[in-house]
Design a protein around this motif. Structure first.
Motif, mmCIF file in Angstrom:
data_model
loop_
_atom_site.group_PDB
_atom_site.id
_atom_site.type_symbol
_atom_site.label_atom_id
_atom_site.label_comp_id
_atom_site.label_asym_id
_atom_site.label_seq_id
_atom_site.Cartn_x
_atom_site.Cartn_y
_atom_site.Cartn_z
ATOM 1 N N CYS A 100 1.130 -0.855 -0.096
ATOM 2 C CA CYS A 100 -0.218 -0.233 -0.002
ATOM 3 C C CYS A 100 1.069 1.075 -0.054
ATOM 4 C CB CYS A 100 -0.577 0.177 1.542
ATOM 5 S SG CYS A 100 -0.201 -0.547 2.765
ATOM 6 N N GLU A 101 1.739 1.071 1.072
ATOM 7 C CA GLU A 101 2.892 2.311 0.840
ATOM 8 C C GLU A 101 3.473 2.398 -0.622
ATOM 9 O OE1 GLU A 101 6.218 2.329 3.571
ATOM 10 O OE2 GLU A 101 4.416 2.158 5.353
ATOM 11 N N LEU A 102 3.888 1.432 -0.999
ATOM 12 C CA LEU A 102 4.969 1.715 -2.336
ATOM 13 C C LEU A 102 3.528 2.263 -3.072
ATOM 14 C CD1 LEU A 102 7.130 -1.709 -3.296
ATOM 15 C CD2 LEU A 102 7.420 0.923 -2.984
ATOM 16 N N MET A 103 2.351 1.691 -3.532
ATOM 17 C CA MET A 103 1.499 2.010 -4.739
ATOM 18 C C MET A 103 0.930 3.287 -4.123
ATOM 19 S SD MET A 103 1.775 -0.334 -6.982
ATOM 20 C CE MET A 103 0.663 0.020 -8.004
ATOM 21 N N CYS A 104 1.216 4.059 -3.183
ATOM 22 C CA CYS A 104 0.355 5.312 -2.747
ATOM 23 C C CYS A 104 1.224 6.392 -2.953
ATOM 24 C CB CYS A 104 0.369 5.493 -0.924
ATOM 25 S SG CYS A 104 -0.290 7.242 -0.548
ATOM 26 N N SER A 105 2.846 6.437 -3.234
ATOM 27 C CA SER A 105 4.029 7.058 -3.288
ATOM 28 C C SER A 105 3.687 6.788 -4.989
ATOM 29 C CB SER A 105 5.130 5.755 -2.827
ATOM 30 O OG SER A 105 5.660 4.953 -3.272
ATOM 31 N N PHE A 106 3.348 5.753 -5.691
ATOM 32 C CA PHE A 106 3.217 5.824 -7.242
ATOM 33 C C PHE A 106 2.282 6.195 -7.265
ATOM 34 C CE2 PHE A 106 2.922 3.813 -11.327
ATOM 35 C CZ PHE A 106 3.348 3.933 -11.602
ATOM 36 N N HIS A 107 1.120 7.355 -6.864
ATOM 37 C CA HIS A 107 -0.108 7.599 -6.977
ATOM 38 C C HIS A 107 0.352 9.158 -7.093
ATOM 39 C CE1 HIS A 107 -3.524 9.957 -6.843
ATOM 40 N NE2 HIS A 107 -3.065 10.636 -5.523
ATOM 41 N N HIS A 108 1.179 9.526 -5.599
ATOM 42 C CA HIS A 108 1.608 10.614 -6.311
ATOM 43 C C HIS A 108 2.588 10.981 -6.363
ATOM 44 C CE1 HIS A 108 -1.124 11.681 -2.297
ATOM 45 N NE2 HIS A 108 -0.059 10.758 -1.930
#
Lengths: 85, 639
Positions: free
Chosen positions: A22-30
């Protein structure tokens, strides 16, 4: 911003395995890079008792423009969901 | 392949640490990655380029190299760290591979690899944070268990998110079967890498990173990730694993083929552990699952197979921690202990002491069998009754092994020297390959055995072992486990797939080996291309895998006298047929084994008589420089 006010993230601790996808994909979104430290969601594993600590900060926009929150979509364990506040 | 322009995935720097002079420096990863991509292949290239032939494991020049896979920190399922050095068993290639959260943290701290040379007199640890590294005093950590070390470092550094890889008392006392523990529960265990770390007086790596990794083609990346995650979710085996952990998978099928083929019993003498005992160990109400209270995952892993257990009653009450593994089942069956409590206790104790489970299990099972045969007396065991099934003896013997006390001092000599000391023909009962203890089967499962026997890191099962076509080998090929014919081809394929997995840091359980079999080589190509901005085909990846394997082969050739004869199974498995069970009567037959070896060497393009590499084979792989090294040592076949 309407979406952000109306919804929030909820985690099922029984299902969460602490993988931090979740952290990784969250940063990818931002940022379109992988940077867990820049994610709105933070997950820390406490190895002494296996506890998984998590938090979501105010930078979470529930992935506006992405067709749903990435942390929910990519959680392999279906531990996250977005719910009405 | 043309010159590669890598645009993502890598942290960018290699950290070099010389413990003798106390200096640290950095260099760019790119020049190595353009040729070898990442992970173990870069570690192997550094070793073969920088270490003089015949350097010994305990020489200060022996580097201990940590390498994160090229996709760790980006692609789902990629969490693995390869630890490479000179093996304490063979003085040839040593390699161990570990999951957890350390490899990703290392990359977010700015480093793909860490190369540690030299030694210190006083214990130290390495603090790595955001592009910088410091060698720090570790006198206060020396003597601590791995749990205590992690707790202390996190407290000192004031950050629960610090990731720790460390040795325990076993590594400090130079027990050959010592591992480096990551996140307390994941072991880089093969080749005695923890012993090398202990010899350098390096107690731990503590790592914290707040950085980032680029993704070269974001749209392609999302597409490849969607495909990968769907494959995991569609895999029935993956679902079983994350719902029940590996132990649960084995519990659900107590008569399954994996039990019959790979979980040997009583020091490997028997190939088939009684079904009642399997059920007792894993019974949902009274077995291991009773104590499991949650399941944890490695970094960015969609399978999550590691249980956290807590014993809430009985003599081992208060025992808690993460870890129960297929090899934990082997600890139980090799010592014939079906009660879960002493097994959980022993497994977590090994994690705390930093003992390699395979080493400890094999050496103790040897002692148990020698005791039963009257070769080892109660006076020599310090009064311990090493009768099969004695869990208390196991638990009390482990700390002695880690600190080399009493009988532990004998076992810590390892599988060559310990039987020499005991004599009486006891070497026959000590199961090892090329000097490294092994729990692997060699009689019924032919492809599994061939993969173990030809492993470049001596008798371990992760370099090409195969069992049944449904969970191993290319997806469209079905095959049986107990026939000789065709196994070499499956082992060859599986070995190369594993090389690719170790280049990128993909866990085999997510990938092509034994577990979910969710991702395939085509998925690796899509993920590598999207993250790194490359255009690999599946065939090109297999070629990269072949190069990586040939690096290790060449290293062994340059550093050891290992030859074809060393790729034969232990004598016991050739002489004694399986005494009971569905494969009763099977053994490793010499002539058929030799045929499998011929075919395997042929597939690799190695010389059948000597198993050596050829100039034409290496040149075709773009490894003419490696061929030159072998030629200079007089160990290249000129054709």
């Amino acid at each position: 911003m309407e979406v952000r006010r109306a919804m929030r993230l909820e985690r099922n601790p029984q299902l969460c395995h602490g993988c931090r996808t979740c952290e990784l994909m969250c940063s990818f979104h931002h940022h379109r890079i992988m940077a867990p430290d820049k994610a709105s969601i933070q997950v820390i594993r406490r190895n002494s008792d296996g506890a998984i600590l998590w938090s979501v900060d105010s930078s979470c926009d529930l992935c506006l423009g992405e067709n749903g929150p990435f942390c929910v979509k990519y959680c392999p364990y279906e531990a996250l969901r977005s719910v009405t506040r | 392949m043309t010159e590669l322009n890598i645009e993502g995935g890598l942290a960018g720097q290699i950290l070099r640490v010389d413990l003798s002079s106390g200096t640290v420096s950095t260099e760019e990863t790119t020049s190595y990655a353009r040729r070898w991509i990442g992970g173990r292949a870069i570690n192997s290239a550094l070793l073969i380029d920088e270490v003089k032939p015949r350097t010994r494991w305990s020489d200060p020049e022996n580097p201990l190299i940590f390498g994160a896979g090229a996709l760790v920190g980006t692609a789902i399922g990629a969490s693995r760290l390869s630890v490479d050095t000179i093996s304490v068993y063979t003085n040839g290639k040593g390699s161990a591979n570990v999951g957890g959260h350390l490899a990703a943290e290392l990359k977010f701290a700015g480093f793909d690899h860490v190369v540690i040379t030299g030694k210190t007199e006083n214990p130290v640890y390495l603090w790595i944070c955001d592009g910088r590294a410091e060698i720090r005093d570790a006198a206060h950590l020396w003597g601590m268990t791995t749990y205590e070390t992690e707790d202390r470092l996190k407290a000192e550094l004031g950050d629960e998110a610090v990731k720790v890889g460390c040795i325990g008392p076993a590594g400090e006392n130079l027990v050959p079967g010592s591992c480096i523990m990551v996140d307390r529960a994941k072991a880089a265990a093969g080749s005695g890498v923890g012993c090398v770390m202990g010899d350098k007086k390096l107690k731990a790596l503590a790592v914290r990173g707040h950085g980032s990794l680029n993704v070269a083609r974001p749209k392609d990346f999302l597409k490849a990730t969607d495909v990968a995650l769907k494959k995991v979710k569609d895999s029935p085996a993956a679902k079983k694993m994350w719902q029940n952990t590996l132990a649960g998978v084995y519990a659900a099928d107590p008569c399954g083929a994996t039990w019959d083929f790979i979980i040997l019993a009583k020091n490997g003498r028997e190939e088939c552990w009684e079904v009642e005992k399997r059920k007792r160990l894993l019974d949902p109400r009274n077995g291991f699952p009773k104590y499991q209270n949650k399941v944890l995952a490695c970094f960015n892993c969609p399978i999550g197979c590691m249980p956290f257990s807590e014993i809430t009653e009985g003599p081992f009450k208060g025992t808690s921690g993460e870890g129960f593994w297929v090899n934990t089942l082997m600890l139980a069956s090799w010592l014939d202990i079906p009660e879960p409590e002493p097994i959980i206790k022993a497994w977590l104790l090994m994690n705390q002491l930093g003992l390699d489970g395979d080493f400890a299990t094999a050496m103790m099972a040897w002692a148990f069998e020698c005791f039963g045969r009257g070769l080892l007396t109660k006076a020599q065991t310090g009064g311990l009754d090493l009768t099969w099934g004695n869990g208390e003896a196991l638990v009390s013997l482990l700390p002695k092994l880690a600190t080399r006390e009493g009988l532990g001092a004998l076992l810590a000599l390892g599988p060559i020297e310990a039987p020499k000391r005991l004599g009486q023909g006891s070497d026959y009962f000590c199961m090892h390959m090329k000097g490294q203890p092994t729990l692997e089967p060699f009689r019924a499962a032919k492809g599994w055995a061939l993969g173990v026997a030809t492993s470049p890191v001596a008798g371990r099962h992760l370099r090409g072992t195969v069992l049944l076509g449904s969970r191993f080998g290319p997806k469209d090929v079905n095959f049986e486990a107990h026939v000789y014919e065709g196994q070499a081809r499956h082992v060859y394929w599986q070995g190369l797939a594993k090389e690719i997995e170790d280049l990128i840091g993909m866990c085999v359980y997510v990938g092509t080996w034994s577990g979910a079999y969710a991702l395939e080589v085509s998925d690796y190509a899509a993920l590598i291309n999207a993250v790194m901005g490359l255009d690999f085909t599946e065939d090109e990846l297999m070629l990269l895998g072949k190069r990586s394997r040939n690096l290790e082969k060449a290293f062994n050739t340059l550093h050891t006298d290992l030859a074809r004869a060393d790729d034969m199974p232990p004598r016991r498995y050739m002489e004694e047929p399986i005494p009971s069970g569905p494969y009763k009567g099977e053994r490793a037959e010499e002539d058929k084994w030799n045929q499998m070896l011929d075919e395997f060497y042929d597939l690799h393009g190695w010389d059948k008589d000597t198993s050596l590499q050829t100039r034409s084979g290496l040149t075709a792989l773009g490894m003419a420089d490696v061929a030159e090294k072998l030629a200079a040592a007089g160990k290249l076949i000129e054709r």
